[in-house]
Design an enzyme around this catalytic site. Sequence first.
Site, mmCIF file in Angstrom:
data_model
loop_
_atom_site.group_PDB
_atom_site.id
_atom_site.type_symbol
_atom_site.label_atom_id
_atom_site.label_comp_id
_atom_site.label_asym_id
_atom_site.label_seq_id
_atom_site.Cartn_x
_atom_site.Cartn_y
_atom_site.Cartn_z
ATOM 1 N N GLU A 83 0.823 -1.067 -0.016
ATOM 2 C CA GLU A 83 -0.008 -0.008 0.099
ATOM 3 C C GLU A 83 0.929 1.216 0.032
ATOM 4 O O GLU A 83 1.883 1.402 0.867
ATOM 5 C CB GLU A 83 -0.823 -0.042 1.088
ATOM 6 C CG GLU A 83 -1.828 1.158 1.210
ATOM 7 C CD GLU A 83 -2.595 1.474 2.614
ATOM 8 O OE1 GLU A 83 -2.087 0.691 3.589
ATOM 9 O OE2 GLU A 83 -3.691 2.346 2.434
ATOM 10 N N ARG A 93 5.836 -12.629 9.253
ATOM 11 C CA ARG A 93 6.368 -11.159 9.076
ATOM 12 C C ARG A 93 7.911 -11.355 9.856
ATOM 13 O O ARG A 93 7.972 -12.076 10.909
ATOM 14 C CB ARG A 93 5.643 -10.103 9.554
ATOM 15 C CG ARG A 93 5.456 -9.948 10.925
ATOM 16 C CD ARG A 93 4.792 -8.735 11.495
ATOM 17 N NE ARG A 93 4.980 -7.544 10.312
ATOM 18 C CZ ARG A 93 3.763 -6.866 9.987
ATOM 19 N NH1 ARG A 93 2.491 -7.182 10.446
ATOM 20 N NH2 ARG A 93 3.771 -6.038 9.261
ATOM 21 N N LYS A 137 4.783 0.528 10.095
ATOM 22 C CA LYS A 137 4.832 1.740 9.048
ATOM 23 C C LYS A 137 4.322 2.983 9.597
ATOM 24 O O LYS A 137 4.906 4.071 9.529
ATOM 25 C CB LYS A 137 3.905 1.665 7.776
ATOM 26 C CG LYS A 137 4.970 0.888 6.598
ATOM 27 C CD LYS A 137 4.083 1.254 5.191
ATOM 28 C CE LYS A 137 3.360 -0.127 4.864
ATOM 29 N NZ LYS A 137 2.720 0.227 3.407
#
Length: 564
Positions: free
Chosen positions: A35, A262, A272
Site C-alpha cells: 500500500e 512477518r 509503518k
Amino acid sequence: MEVLGEPRNFIEEHIEKDLREGRNNQRIHTRFPPEPNGYLHIGHAKSIVLNFGIAEKYNGLCNLRFDDTNPVKENEEYIESIKRDINWLGYEWHETPRYAADYFEQLYEWAVKLVKMGKAYVCDLTPEQIAERRGTPTEPGQESPYRNRSVEENLDLLERMRKGEFPDGKKTLRAKIDMASPNMHLRDPMIYRIIHVDHHRTGDKWCIYPMYDFAHGQSDYLEGITHSLCTLEFEVHRPLYDWFLDQLVEGDYRPQQIEFARLNLTYTIMSKRKLQQLVEDGDVDGWDDPRMPTISGLRRRGYTPAAIRNFAQNVGIAKRENLIDVAVLEHKVREDLNIKAPRYMAVLDPLKVVITNYPEGQIEEMDIINNPEDDSMGSRKIPFSREVYIERKDFMEDPPRKFFRLAPGKEVRLKSAYIIKCEEVIKDEEGNITELHCTYDPETKSGADNAGRKVKGTLHWVSVDHAFKAEVRLYDRLFKDEDPGKNKNNFKESLNPESLKIIKNCMMEPALKDMQLENKMQFQRIGYFCVDHKHSTPGQPVFNQTVPLRDSWSKKSNQQKNQK
RNA sequence: UGCCCGAUGGUGUAAUUGGCAACACGUCUGAUUCUGGUUCAGAAGAGUCCAGGUUCGAACCCUGGUCGGGCAGCCA
C-alpha cells in the site's frame, strides 16, 4: 540470483506440489502488493525477495501492484519510493506496475453482480451501530435491519452511492454472509464505503472505494496470480478471499493465499505507522535516516542490495513468530563489504605523533593494497611524513596485559609504513596527552624485506600535512529495548538517545576526498563506511558508518573490566 | 469463554516426510595475519512445550492439556 535446488521453505514445497499436480496449468505468478502509504522496510524486503525469488526460481512472473484502495492515506511520493527501492534491491517487476485502482470499474461491476445475486446489500447503519452489531469473537452478531432490502432498491442505492448522493459514512455496501460466523470477517463484511476524497490515480472519478478484502483477491485473479503470499494476520481473511472469488468467477483457475510470518528485528520497529511518526515528529532525519530499518535508510547507511537479499534468504520463511537478532543483518553486510570495499585510512580521534628521527620535510609515497581480499583492486599511494595522526585510543600510558598497541617504550607498525617506538609522551598543563614523540626504524619500510622483525600491533595513521578534516557519523541501534514494538503505546520511551554520534574533526587520507556519493569503503581497523548522499557537499564528504568491524579486543577488554 | 495459527540450542531455520536432531548467526578456544578484520581448525550449547497413545522405532502420526500470536477499522 537464485539457485535452483531443494525447496527451501514450506511455500516452495507447496508450489512444487501444485506444479506436480498441474494446478493452474503449471503457471507460477506472484505479486508484491504494497500500500503506498509509507516507505518500504526490511520486512518488505523479506517479502520482495520471497515473491520475486519464487518467480525467478520457478520460471514464473512477479507483478508489482499498489494496493491503493484508501485515498486518504496514499500518495505519489510513496509510489515513487517503493519503485525505486525494489529496483535498487535488484528486482524488476513483470511489465508495468499495477494498481488496484485500475480495477475499480471491474470491481464495481462485481459488486453489482453480488447485489443481483442477493449476496450484497446497502446498509444505512452508522459506524457505531455496525460495531455494536458485529458481536464479539465469542458472541454472534446481529443482522442489519437493512439486510433484506430488495435487489432493486439495493441496485438503486448503490448507483446513487457511486454518484455521490450521500455523504461519507452514510451508507455502505456489505456482503450478505453470516452474522453468526465464528470468523468475524464473515459477518457481513463491508465491500464499499463512501469517501469523498480524490484518488492519486483516478482523481475525483470515484467517491466510493472498495475495501481490502473486496479488492485483493479479485485483483490477484485479474492479474493471473497463482500464489498470493501475505503475512499471518491475513490468515483469518482467507475464507473471505475464497468466498468472493467463488461467487464472482467461473472456471478452474484460482489464485490462492498463503501466509507466512512477518520479519521482526531486534532493537527496531517494523510498523509503518510508527516509523512515520518518528519521521513526522523529527526524531529521525526522514524516512531514509540511516538508523531507520527502511530500505532507503539501510541504503543511506551503506548496506548493499546483496547484503539485504542474502539476509532475507538467510532468515527463512515459516509461520511462527520470530525476532531476528540484528547481528545477522550486520553479519551479512560485513560479509559482502569485506569482499567489495576498498580500505582507507581514517583517524576518528586524532593524536599527533612526531617521528623525531625522520628527516624534516621528507615525504614518502607508500604503497598500500586497496583490498587484501581482492588483488584485482590493486594498490594506491599514500603520503607518509614526519608527523602523523594515530587513533587516540591506540595509545595507553599504562597499558593492560595484551595491549598490542602503542605505549611508552613499545613498538608498533604503522600500516604500510614503518615500525615506530614511543620515546616520549608530551602533555599540557592539565596532564592531557597532546602528542607523542617516537622514533622509526628505517630498515622496516613496508614491502622491503626487513630482517624478520615483527611487532604485535599494527596501527592506521594519516600524515598530518596531507590529511583533511571530515565529519563522520556513527550510528547505534535506534532503540534500547530488544523488542520496542512490545511497548504498545509508548514505543518512543525506549528510543536510544545515543543512536547518532557526529564526530567533526576526523582526519582522512587524501584519497578519501574524491569519494562519490554512496561510495562504500572500509576505514582500516574501524568499520565500513559510505559517503552520505544527503549531507555531503563537493569536496567535503560526510561519512556514515555502516557497521563497525568485529572487535574482539574491545570485547576482551570489557570482560577484563567487568571482572575487576 | 468462540474461531484460526504456531511451539526444535541464546536467536533463526532444517531434518530426504516415521530411522539415533543439522545449518547459520551469536558465544568460547587455538592457529595464521602488516587490519585484535578476514581466513582456518576446534569446542560448548537443544534430546524437539507437557502428558498419554500408536509403532521395532516419533521432532514428525493420534488424543488431551499448557503457553504464545492473530481476529470485534467505513485500515491494509
